[in-house]
Every structure is written in C-alpha cells, then in structure tokens.
Design a protein around this motif. Structure first.
Motif, short mmCIF file in Angstrom:
data_model
loop_
_atom_site.label_atom_id
_atom_site.label_comp_id
_atom_site.label_asym_id
_atom_site.label_seq_id
_atom_site.Cartn_x
_atom_site.Cartn_y
_atom_site.Cartn_z
N SER A 19 0.95 27.10 -17.30
CA SER A 19 1.75 26.41 -16.49
C SER A 19 2.45 25.26 -17.75
CB SER A 19 0.89 25.89 -15.43
OG SER A 19 -0.57 25.27 -16.09
N HIS A 57 -3.06 19.89 -16.86
CA HIS A 57 -1.77 19.43 -15.67
C HIS A 57 -1.41 17.87 -15.68
CE1 HIS A 57 -1.87 23.46 -12.86
NE2 HIS A 57 -0.98 23.07 -14.42
N SER A 76 6.36 24.98 -10.99
CA SER A 76 5.03 24.42 -11.14
C SER A 76 5.58 23.67 -9.56
CB SER A 76 4.54 23.62 -11.99
OG SER A 76 4.63 24.53 -13.53
#
Length: 116
Positions: A19, A57, A76
């Motif tokens: 991700s 993230h 994402s």
C-alpha cells in the motif's frame, strides 16, 4: 509496539504489503519514533493500529480529533485514524541492499493535484 514507543525507544520492524509502494516496499526495515509535540503533520508517514493490525500510511490531512491517512500506491483510498491509534512516526527505512535513509515528507499525488 506501543510499549516500546511509549518508553522512548525506537521501534524497528519489517514492512509487509504494497500500500505504500514505491516509498516503502515489502521487506524494508522501518524505524519508528514516538511523535514529538505537534506531530504528525501532513506528508509524514505514521504507524497506526486499525482492525487489530499495524499499518504505515501517509498523513494527508486532519480529520476531527485525528487524521486522514492514505497509502502512496495508486488506488489507495484515504481513511480516518483517531489520535489515540497513531503510535509513531516512521523516520527512516533501510532496504536490504542499503544504508538507512530518511523518509521525506510528501503528499500523495491526488492531494498534491487537489492543492494545485
């Protein structure tokens, strides 16, 4: 992870998943530190817990009493994270073949485009 960071020590762990590609790749060793006063800021990569797991993230903005985070990989989607779930700031990464390098603060391309 939470106990290590609360003690003031640096947490090191291997990244999994895609991700955050290309910024982070599976197998990268991440170095995480407790957030300093006033952190996190937009552009920083944070370690947070969600659904009983840990994720790294990028912060793309503030949301209520927490932040909105998003992976760097295309596709994402942003998601909200409560302030109590942010455990630390990812400061450096180490690739298998290299020396530690700092993570640069940057916004995902969608957010850069929106601001532009």
């Amino acid at each position: 992870a939470e106990c290590v960071l609360r003690s003031g020590a640096v947490l090191r762990f291997r990244a999994e998943g895609g991700s955050m590609h290309p910024t982070l790749q599976p197998g990268d060793l991440l170095e995480v530190e407790s957030p300093a006063s006033g952190e996190p800021r937009a552009g920083q990569v944070v370690l947070f817990r969600a659904e009983g797991r840990l994720f790294a993230h990028r912060v793309v903005g503030a949301e209520g009493a927490g932040w909105r985070v998003q992976g760097d990989a295309p596709g994402s989607m942003p998601q909200p994270v409560g302030a109590e779930d942010v455990l630390g700031i990812v400061r450096r990464k180490v690739r298998a073949e290299g020396a530690p390098c700092p993570l640069h603060e940057r916004l995902p391309w969608r957010e850069r485009l929106r601001r532009w």
